[in-house]
Design an enzyme around this catalytic site. Structure first.
Site, short mmCIF file in Angstrom:
data_model
loop_
_atom_site.label_atom_id
_atom_site.label_comp_id
_atom_site.label_asym_id
_atom_site.label_seq_id
_atom_site.Cartn_x
_atom_site.Cartn_y
_atom_site.Cartn_z
N GLU A 62 79.96 29.71 36.36
CA GLU A 62 79.18 29.22 35.22
C GLU A 62 77.78 29.82 35.22
OE1 GLU A 62 81.05 28.33 33.06
OE2 GLU A 62 81.32 26.19 32.88
N THR A 97 78.46 29.53 23.89
CA THR A 97 77.71 28.40 24.47
C THR A 97 76.23 28.74 24.66
OG1 THR A 97 79.66 27.57 25.58
CG2 THR A 97 77.57 26.83 26.46
N1 HSE Z 1 77.36 20.83 28.34
C1 HSE Z 1 77.58 22.18 27.93
C2 HSE Z 1 76.90 22.39 26.59
C3 HSE Z 1 79.05 22.43 27.83
O1 HSE Z 1 77.04 21.52 25.73
O2 HSE Z 1 76.25 23.42 26.40
C4 HSE Z 1 79.42 23.77 27.31
O3 HSE Z 1 80.78 23.79 26.97
#
Ligand code: HSE
Length: 311
Positions: free
Chosen positions: A131, A185
């Site tokens: 990640e 993301t």
């Molecule tokens: N918590 C993260 C976000 C998860 O919302 O950016 C990404 O899938």
């Protein structure tokens, strides 16, 4: 020792409305599969990637699964080679933790192959290395934790890592609508406000507390009342065509609540029965079809197993 092992790691829904970067859970399907083989020549090699992962690099040092495995191999002082095939069964940029699933599957597969020297919790930091590659800097640990630990998790802290599994009620069903558009993301993190008002924060943490209390006590009404996100959803939902109408359709169909899965574009809704979850899915998809976007529906309970050996 077995010559090869095949592992499935599930998709995950994170944030769960009000719990940005903190809450998440694993679902039954979709997920990624990894085949891992031990080789004589040291090093981590990705021999094949199928599915939507065709665009992903085979170079281990640039691939989330590769990076995670390399860190685990180094930690173990493992002096043989590891070769993996990654079979992606879900789309990239779907908001369902695709990169986390491949990383978890790889690390879990090697651990299983070596007769589980580490617990799932101990494997977390290695799966998280992947990640770091996708988001740079401090990673969000919600997808990886939900996928690896299974069930519903709270990431209380990333550094030091503190992840807690909580109980969920038996009849909690999740509907997921995955619109066939891709959302990155990292991009959707950049557009978020860096500061929030104290009054907004108070509402948000009240909802997080209510949601956790509702889940652990099996109070479905409280779960529904707490599924509100006044901070992240209003910003990110703009990137998801038809979001407001889809959410309204899910709730009209009887769902307890509805929000974005991870950073989107997938949208999840909670219901108290499979029948309501299916009806919510049908109504949600109708809205998407009406704006000429294709999509998939998944119905799942909370997956309490997490990754598993399938061969
Ligand atoms: N918590 C993260 C976000 C998860 O919302 O950016 C990404 O899938």
């Amino acid at each position: 020792m077995k010559k090869e092992i095949k592992v499935f790691a599930p998709a995950s829904v994170t944030n769960v409305s009000c719990g940005f970067d903190v809450l998440g859970f694993a679902i039954d399907w979709p997920g990624d599969e990894v085949i891992l083989r031990i080789k004589e020549k040291p090093g981590v090699k990705i021999s094949k990637i199928t599915g939507d992962g065709g665009r992903l690099p085979l170079d281990s040092s640039r691939n989330t699964a590769g990076v995670s495995l390399m860190s685990f191999v180094e930690h173990l002082g493992f002096n043989k080679g590891v070769e993996i095939e990654i079979h992606k069964k879900m789309a990239l940029g779907s908001g369902l933790g695709s990169s986390a699933a491949s990383a978890v599957a790889s690390v879990f597969a090697l651990n299983e192959m070596l007769d589980s020297p580490l617990s799932r919790k101990e494997l977390l930091p290695f799966a998280l290395e992947g990640e770091k590659l996708t988001c740079g800097g401090t990673p969000h640990a919600d997808n990886v934790s939900a996928c690896l630990m299974g069930g519903f998790i709270i990431v209380r802290s990333v550094s030091p890592l503190d992840v807690i599994n909580i109980k969920t009620p038996a009849n909690l069903f999740c509907t997921i609508l995955h619109p066939h558009i891709e959302i990155n993301t990292a991009d959707t993190r950049k557009i978020l406000r860096k500061q929030v008002l104290l009054s907004e924060a108070v509402k948000q943490w009240a909802n997080v507390a209510g949601l956790v209390a509702g889940l652990t006590s099996g109070d479905y009404e409280l779960i529904g009342r707490s599924l509100h996100d006044g901070i992240v959803e209003p910003v990110r939902s703009i990137l998801i065509p038809g979001f407001d109408d889809i959410k309204e359709a899910a709730i009209k169909a009887g769902a307890l609540g509805c929000s974005i899965s991870g950073s989107g574009p997938s949208i999840f809704a909670f219901s108290t029965s499979r029948k309501i979850a299916e009806k919510a899915g049908t109504e949600m998809k109708k809205i998407l079809t009406g704006i000429e976007i294709a999509g998939d529906i998944y119905i799942s309970k909370i997956n309490k197993v997490g990754p598993r050996v399938i061969k």
